[in-house]
Design a protein around this motif. Structure first.
Motif, PDB file in Angstrom:
ATOM      1  N   UNK A 128      -1.895   8.366  -9.280  1.00  0.00           N
ATOM      2  CA  UNK A 128      -3.125   8.923  -9.143  1.00  0.00           C
ATOM      3  C   UNK A 128      -4.232   7.900  -8.983  1.00  0.00           C
ATOM      4  N   UNK A 129      -4.276   7.095  -9.907  1.00  0.00           N
ATOM      5  CA  UNK A 129      -5.448   6.076 -10.090  1.00  0.00           C
ATOM      6  C   UNK A 129      -5.009   5.091  -8.718  1.00  0.00           C
ATOM      7  N   UNK A 130      -4.050   4.872  -8.437  1.00  0.00           N
ATOM      8  CA  UNK A 130      -3.633   4.004  -7.169  1.00  0.00           C
ATOM      9  C   UNK A 130      -4.256   4.681  -5.761  1.00  0.00           C
ATOM     10  N   UNK A 131      -3.959   5.870  -5.803  1.00  0.00           N
ATOM     11  CA  UNK A 131      -4.588   6.714  -4.735  1.00  0.00           C
ATOM     12  C   UNK A 131      -6.014   6.651  -4.757  1.00  0.00           C
ATOM     13  N   UNK A 132      -6.741   7.086  -5.889  1.00  0.00           N
ATOM     14  CA  UNK A 132      -8.148   7.428  -5.583  1.00  0.00           C
ATOM     15  C   UNK A 132      -9.205   6.092  -5.810  1.00  0.00           C
ATOM     16  N   UNK A 133      -8.493   5.065  -6.531  1.00  0.00           N
ATOM     17  CA  UNK A 133      -9.229   3.741  -6.697  1.00  0.00           C
ATOM     18  C   UNK A 133      -8.780   2.657  -5.873  1.00  0.00           C
ATOM     19  N   UNK A 134      -7.677   2.721  -5.421  1.00  0.00           N
ATOM     20  CA  UNK A 134      -7.015   1.479  -4.781  1.00  0.00           C
ATOM     21  C   UNK A 134      -6.640   2.070  -3.349  1.00  0.00           C
ATOM     22  N   UNK A 135      -6.642   3.121  -2.836  1.00  0.00           N
ATOM     23  CA  UNK A 135      -6.508   3.551  -1.535  1.00  0.00           C
ATOM     24  C   UNK A 135      -5.005   3.602  -1.076  1.00  0.00           C
ATOM     25  N   UNK A 136      -4.053   3.611  -2.026  1.00  0.00           N
ATOM     26  CA  UNK A 136      -2.654   3.532  -1.806  1.00  0.00           C
ATOM     27  C   UNK A 136      -2.203   5.046  -1.216  1.00  0.00           C
ATOM     28  N   UNK A 137      -1.289   4.766  -0.566  1.00  0.00           N
ATOM     29  CA  UNK A 137      -0.450   6.151   0.061  1.00  0.00           C
ATOM     30  C   UNK A 137       0.739   6.269  -1.103  1.00  0.00           C
ATOM     31  N   UNK A 138       0.719   7.072  -1.643  1.00  0.00           N
ATOM     32  CA  UNK A 138       2.049   7.562  -2.619  1.00  0.00           C
ATOM     33  C   UNK A 138       2.733   8.678  -2.166  1.00  0.00           C
ATOM     34  N   UNK A 185       0.792  -1.236  -0.119  1.00  0.00           N
ATOM     35  CA  UNK A 185      -0.068  -0.043   0.055  1.00  0.00           C
ATOM     36  C   UNK A 185       0.845   1.189  -0.181  1.00  0.00           C
ATOM     37  N   UNK A 186       2.020   1.197   0.139  1.00  0.00           N
ATOM     38  CA  UNK A 186       2.792   2.560   0.275  1.00  0.00           C
ATOM     39  C   UNK A 186       3.736   2.303  -1.192  1.00  0.00           C
ATOM     40  N   UNK A 187       3.519   3.299  -1.822  1.00  0.00           N
ATOM     41  CA  UNK A 187       4.549   3.858  -2.838  1.00  0.00           C
ATOM     42  C   UNK A 187       5.347   5.007  -2.771  1.00  0.00           C
ATOM     43  N   UNK A 188       6.602   4.985  -3.062  1.00  0.00           N
ATOM     44  CA  UNK A 188       7.678   6.017  -2.899  1.00  0.00           C
ATOM     45  C   UNK A 188       8.214   6.079  -4.417  1.00  0.00           C
ATOM     46  N   UNK A 189       8.070   7.196  -5.002  1.00  0.00           N
ATOM     47  CA  UNK A 189       8.099   7.058  -6.424  1.00  0.00           C
ATOM     48  C   UNK A 189       9.043   8.500  -6.921  1.00  0.00           C
ATOM     49  N   UNK A 190       9.814   8.320  -7.723  1.00  0.00           N
ATOM     50  CA  UNK A 190      10.404   9.635  -8.497  1.00  0.00           C
ATOM     51  C   UNK A 190      10.410   9.296 -10.004  1.00  0.00           C
ATOM     52  N   UNK A 191      10.558  10.538 -10.751  1.00  0.00           N
ATOM     53  CA  UNK A 191      10.121  10.346 -11.916  1.00  0.00           C
ATOM     54  C   UNK A 191      11.468  10.508 -12.709  1.00  0.00           C
ATOM     55  N   UNK A 192      11.934   9.315 -12.544  1.00  0.00           N
ATOM     56  CA  UNK A 192      13.218   8.955 -13.271  1.00  0.00           C
ATOM     57  C   UNK A 192      13.068   8.744 -14.752  1.00  0.00           C
ATOM     58  N   UNK A 193      12.207   7.635 -14.899  1.00  0.00           N
ATOM     59  CA  UNK A 193      11.827   7.139 -16.273  1.00  0.00           C
ATOM     60  C   UNK A 193      10.470   6.340 -16.232  1.00  0.00           C
ATOM     61  N   UNK A 194      10.219   6.024 -17.157  1.00  0.00           N
ATOM     62  CA  UNK A 194       8.833   5.271 -17.191  1.00  0.00           C
ATOM     63  C   UNK A 194       9.482   3.860 -17.114  1.00  0.00           C
ATOM     64  N   UNK A 195      10.786   3.563 -17.306  1.00  0.00           N
ATOM     65  CA  UNK A 195      10.910   2.246 -17.331  1.00  0.00           C
ATOM     66  C   UNK A 195      11.361   1.629 -15.783  1.00  0.00           C
ATOM     67  N   UNK A 196      11.407   2.740 -14.893  1.00  0.00           N
ATOM     68  CA  UNK A 196      11.201   1.923 -13.541  1.00  0.00           C
ATOM     69  C   UNK A 196       9.928   1.569 -13.356  1.00  0.00           C
ATOM     70  N   UNK A 197       8.789   2.000 -13.696  1.00  0.00           N
ATOM     71  CA  UNK A 197       7.585   1.740 -13.360  1.00  0.00           C
ATOM     72  C   UNK A 197       7.076   0.317 -13.767  1.00  0.00           C
ATOM     73  N   UNK A 198       7.590  -0.137 -14.985  1.00  0.00           N
ATOM     74  CA  UNK A 198       7.267  -1.173 -15.649  1.00  0.00           C
ATOM     75  C   UNK A 198       8.510  -2.315 -14.815  1.00  0.00           C
TER      76      UNK A 198
END
Length: 428
Positions: A322-332, A234-247
Motif C-alpha cells: 500500500x505504501x508502494x502505491x501511494x508513495x512511489x506510484x507503483x501498480x500492485x 513499477x509492476x508488483x503482482x503479489x499473493x499472500x503466501x507468506x512474509x518470507x516471499x516479500x523478503x
C-alpha cells in the motif's frame, strides 16, 4: 499506470478477458474526484479496482497471467512459448484431436501510461516460440499511434538463407517442422544505430531470439526501455503466501527503509489506531520487529510482531505494498487480499488510496461482497469473474456492463450480486 490488460487462452480463460482501468465519463466523475488520476496525455486512470467472484472461478488465474507475462519479460531463464500446462483445457482437448491448429496459441496485451505517452505492448505465443510481438506509442489521447516495432514469425518449408539451401530439419524441441524466420519492422528510425538493427535482423534468421522488447531495450531504444522498466520496477503482482516471499523478492534495504518511515506507520495504523511506533528488526522484520501501542491514558505497551495477532502480522506485509502505491506510484495487483482485510479495513485502505494525490494503483481480488458498493466506487472499478459450470471457462466483466444498474438506486450493489443478478455467486 496500467490502463488496460487482456489475456486469452490462459488456464480457465478461453476467450479474451479484458480489464480496463479507465474511469467513467461525464458528470459521474464529479461524484468520485479522488478515485482517478489525470494524466499528462489527457487520459484518466483509476487508482484502484476490485475483482470479486466465486471460489475456483478464475480470479487467481487472471492475476497469475499478469505475473506470467511479467516473468517472460523480466526473467532470463524463461523461454517465450505457450505451455500446455497453462493453456485452456478445452483448447488443449481441441489440439489433441487436431480440430484447431491454433488451439495452443496464447495472447497478451497491456496498455500503460508513462509520463507524457501511452504504450500498448502485445504478444502472441505458440508452442515453438513468438508468433508476433509489437509496441505502439501514442503521444497524446487524440494523437495517432506510432509503431515502435513489430515482429512477425514466418514459417517456411525451406530457407533460401540456409547454407545448404535445403529443407530444414524438424525442430522437435520447438514442436515445429518448418524453419522459423522473424521479420522485424522497426518504426522508430534514427533512435538506434543502423549496424545494431542490421545485426539484429541477421540474428533473426537463426530462429526466435527471445522477446524483441528486451532486445531493443538492451541496445538502446528509449521506448522499449521505458516499457521494460515499468514491468521490472513499477509492476508488483503479489499473493499472500507468506512474509518470507516479500523478503526474498524485494531489496532488504528498501524494505527496511519503508518499514522505518512515518508514512508506513500511518498505513499500519489503519488496522489499529493504537499503534504509535514500530522498531524494525533488520534480520527478520516481519517476525522480530517490535510494535509499540498506547492506550487511552497514554501508557505504552510493546509486543514482538510474531506474538501479535495474525491479522496485524499479515497486514504488515500488505502495508508495504500500500505504501508502494501511494508513495512511489507503483501498480500492485494483489490476490486473496481479503484473507486479512475485513470490510471495514478495506474501506479504510481504499479511502486512503483515493484520498491521496498519487499515480499508483491497487487492484485486488476478494470474496468480500461488501466491497461492492457504489458509495465509494464507480461501476468501472468493480469487476466480476464467473465460471461456466459446463465448459469450466471463466469470464471477466465489469459492473459498468450493466446499464440497468443506476447510481441513484437505493439498493447496494452487493444486494444485486447476492441475488444472482450479476453472476459469479456460486460458492461465494
Amino acid at each position: 499506470m496500467l490502463l488496460e490488460y487482456s489475456v486469452s487462452n490462459y488456464k480457465s480463460f478461453n476467450e479474451e478477458a479484458y480489464f480496463d482501468l479507465r474511469p467513467a465519463k461525464g458528470r459521474i466523475l464529479n461524484r468520485y474526484p479522488g478515485n482517478y488520476t489525470e494524466l499528462p496525455t489527457g487520459e484518466r486512470a483509476l487508482k484502484d479496482a476490485i475483482i470479486v467472484g466465486e471460489n475456483a472461478g478464475g480470479k487467481s488465474n487472471f492475476i497469475e497471467s499478469v505475473a506470467y507475462l511479467r516473468d517472460l519479460l523480466v526473467r532470463t531463464d524463461m523461454r517465450p512459448v505457450s505451455r500446455k500446462s497453462l493453456v485452456n483445457s478445452g483448447r488443449l482437448a481441441e489440439s489433441a484431436k487436431g480440430d484447431d491448429v491454433d488451439a495452443l496459441e496464447q495472447g497478451f496485451s497491456v496498455g500503460i501510461a508513462l509520463d507524457n505517452a501511452t504504450y500498448t505492448y502485445s504478444l502472441k505465443l505458440a508452442p515453438w516460440g513468438v508468433l508476433s510481438e509489437s509496441l505502439e506509442m501514442k503521444a497524446a489521447k487524440r494523437k495517432p499511434e506510432t509503431v515502435i516495432f513489430e515482429a512477425l514469425a514466418e514459417l517456411q518449408e525451406a530457407c533460401a538463407d540456409c547454407e545448404k539451401n535445403a529443407e530444414c530439419e524438424v525442430r522437435e524441441s520447438q514442436e515445429v517442422a518448418q524453419c522459423v524466420q522473424m521479420r522485424l519492422v522497426y518504426g522508430k528510425k534514427g533512435s538506434l544505430r543502423e549496424n545494431d538493427v542490421a545485426r539484429m535482423k541477421e540474428s533473426l534468421g537463426e530462429g526466435a531470439p527471445g522477446l524483441m522488447l528486451v532486445w531493443l531495450a538492451a541496445i538502446g531504444d528509449e521506448h522499449c526501455r521505458r516499457v521494460l522498466n515499468w514491468f521490472t520496477d513499477d509492476l508488483f503482482v503479489v499473493r499472500m503466501d507468506s512474509s518470507r516471499s516479500i523478503q526474498t523478492n524485494h531489496e532488504v534495504s528498501d524494505l527496511l527503509e519503508v518499514m522505518g518511515s512515518d508514512e508506513y506507520l500511518k498505513v499500519l495504523q489503519l488496522i489499529d489506531a493504537s499503534i504509535v511506533g514500530l522498531t524494525v528488526d533488520e534480520t527478520r522484520p516481519f517476525d522480530d520487529s517490535v510494535i509499540t501501542r498506547e492506550d487511552g491514558e497514554g501508557r505504552a505497551f510493546e509486543r514482538i510482531v510474531k506474538q501479535d495477532s495474525a491479522g496485524v502480522r499479515t497486514f504488515l506485509v500488505w502495508a508495504y505494498f500500500i505504501y508502494k502505491v501511494i508513495r512511489e506510484g507503483k501498480t500492485v495487483l494483489a490476490d486473496e487480499i481479503d484473507i486479512t482485510i475485513n470490510p471495514v479495513l478495506s474501506e479504510r485502505v481504499l479511502a486512503l488510496i483515493n484520498g491521496v494525490d498519487h499515480d499508483g494503483q491497487l487492484v485486488f481480488t476478494t470474496h468480500n461482497v461488501f466491497n461492492l458498493t457504489l458509495r465509494t466506487s464507480m461501476k468501472e472499478q468493480i469487476y466480476f469473474i464467473t465460471k461456466d459450470p459446463t465448459t469450466l471457462e471463466s469470464s471477466l466483466y465489469s459492473a459498468a456492463d450493466f446499464s440497468e444498474i443506476r447510481y441513484d438506486v437505493k439498493e447496494e450493489l452487493y444486494e444485486f450480486y447476492l441475488s444472482g443478478m450479476l453472476g459469479g455467486t456460486v460458492h461465494v
